[in-house]
Design a protein around this motif. Structure first.
Motif, PDB file in Angstrom:
ATOM      1  N   VAL A 154     -42.872  -1.677  -0.741  1.00 15.64           N
ATOM      2  CA  VAL A 154     -43.899  -0.632  -0.625  1.00 15.64           C
ATOM      3  C   VAL A 154     -43.266   0.749  -0.742  1.00 15.64           C
ATOM      4  N   VAL A 155     -42.166   0.953  -0.040  1.00 17.51           N
ATOM      5  CA  VAL A 155     -41.490   2.255  -0.057  1.00 17.51           C
ATOM      6  C   VAL A 155     -41.025   2.593  -1.469  1.00 17.51           C
ATOM      7  N   LEU A 156     -40.471   1.613  -2.177  1.00 22.80           N
ATOM      8  CA  LEU A 156     -40.019   1.868  -3.541  1.00 22.80           C
ATOM      9  C   LEU A 156     -41.197   2.167  -4.466  1.00 22.80           C
ATOM     10  N   TYR A 157     -42.270   1.403  -4.335  1.00 21.26           N
ATOM     11  CA  TYR A 157     -43.421   1.577  -5.226  1.00 21.26           C
ATOM     12  C   TYR A 157     -44.127   2.907  -4.978  1.00 21.26           C
ATOM     13  N   PHE A 158     -44.233   3.298  -3.711  1.00 18.85           N
ATOM     14  CA  PHE A 158     -44.961   4.521  -3.345  1.00 18.85           C
ATOM     15  C   PHE A 158     -44.020   5.631  -2.884  1.00 18.85           C
ATOM     16  N   TRP A 159     -42.773   5.646  -3.317  1.00 15.21           N
ATOM     17  CA  TRP A 159     -41.808   6.565  -2.742  1.00 15.21           C
ATOM     18  C   TRP A 159     -42.204   8.033  -2.947  1.00 15.21           C
ATOM     19  N   ARG A 160     -42.774   8.349  -4.090  1.00 12.32           N
ATOM     20  CA  ARG A 160     -43.182   9.736  -4.318  1.00 12.32           C
ATOM     21  C   ARG A 160     -44.300  10.143  -3.357  1.00 12.32           C
TER      22      ARG A 160
END
Length: 285
Positions: free
Chosen positions: A61-67
């Protein structure tokens, strides 16, 4: 000593990655697979194992939504510091700043109930009869949400009342079989959010709750009744890879389709599980 081997750890990692973000209950699926692969494993140790491997899907989740997460964190910190300095409040008007408070507000209920009912969650709540009933009941609730929801509100329309309702719904996911994403997406639909907005808010909301749960349980890994660290790392890495693909797929899917396929799947799985329990093919505990 752990009853889980490397191949079984890989299976658990795949199941966790596939089911964490779909509204079908990752905890319920992991418990069902455990009844098949490792029926005699210590339940408290397995609960700790499943909580920790969720960190893999949270990393996804953090990688996918990092921005988006970075923008929310920066906007929230700027707004808080502006308030402390007595600023004009311009920083506190952005959606990202408000989203930071919404995520905090929505996380409080699951944190409180998780601490109060931690023992029940690790033991009695993992009974397969409870999971089978929860699968079917939540399917019916999701079906009603799909039929009655207006789905006319986007991300810019999220407010504090949405955060409270969705956060309260997330607490229901402490019952295995309910599904954290299923409960939060359903609550979002009842609040009139469109499917993509409900799913995205559900994913963002999962980060603080599941990270806290995983870090709380990691102390038990390697104990006398829990899987070892190596086995846990294998399952966690696999759950990250599969979870990343699962997020991307679900967002594309709900942008074009309803969640009725998950309703049907939950009812079918719950019914099959009840038959297996009633015939003694699997043990409820």
């Amino acid at each position: 000593m752990s009853d889980i081997g490397p191949l079984q750890a890989a299976v658990y990692g795949v199941v966790q990655g596939l089911t964490e973000f779909l509204p079908i209950s990752s905890t319920g699926h992991l418990r069902i697979v455990q009844a098949w692969l490792n029926p005699h494993i210590d339940q408290a140790g397995f609960t700790a194992f499943t909580a920790v491997i969720q960190l893999g899907t949270m990393a996804a989740v953090v990688l996918y939504f990092w921005r988006e997460l970075l923008h929310v964190a920066v906007a929230w910190l700027r707004g808080v510091f502006s308030h402390l300095r007595g600023g004009n409040g311009a920083e506190r008007q952005s959606l990202e700043y408000r989203m930071g408070w919404y995520l905090i507000l929505a996380t409080i209920p699951v944190g409180v109930f998780g601490l109060i009912f931690s023992h029940q969650i690790e033991t009695g709540a993992r009974n397969l009869w409870i999971i089978s009933v929860a699968l079917i009941v939540m399917a019916i609730v999701l079906f009603v949400a799909e039929r009655r929801a207006s789905r006319d509100r986007g991300e810019d329309d999220i407010n504090s009342r949405d955060a409270i309702v969705v956060g309260a719904a997330q607490s229901l996911a402490l019952i295995p079989g309910v599904s954290r994403s299923g409960a939060t997406i359903t609550a979002g639909l009842f609040r009139g959010l469109d499917r993509v907005t409900a799913a995205r808010f559900s994913f963002l909301l999962s980060v603080p709750a599941v990270v806290a749960s995983g870090l709380f349980e990691v102390r038990k890994i390697g104990g006398p009744h829990a899987p070892g660290m190596g086995i846990t790392i294998v399952a966690t890495v696999i759950s990250f890879i599969v979870g990343l693909a699962s997020i991307a797929w679900l967002i594309r899917y709900v942008s074009r389709h309803s969640t009725f396929v998950f309703v049907a799947y939950r009812i079918a799985l719950g019914a099959v599980l009840m038959v297996l329990l009633a015939t003694g093919a699997v043990s409820a505990t």
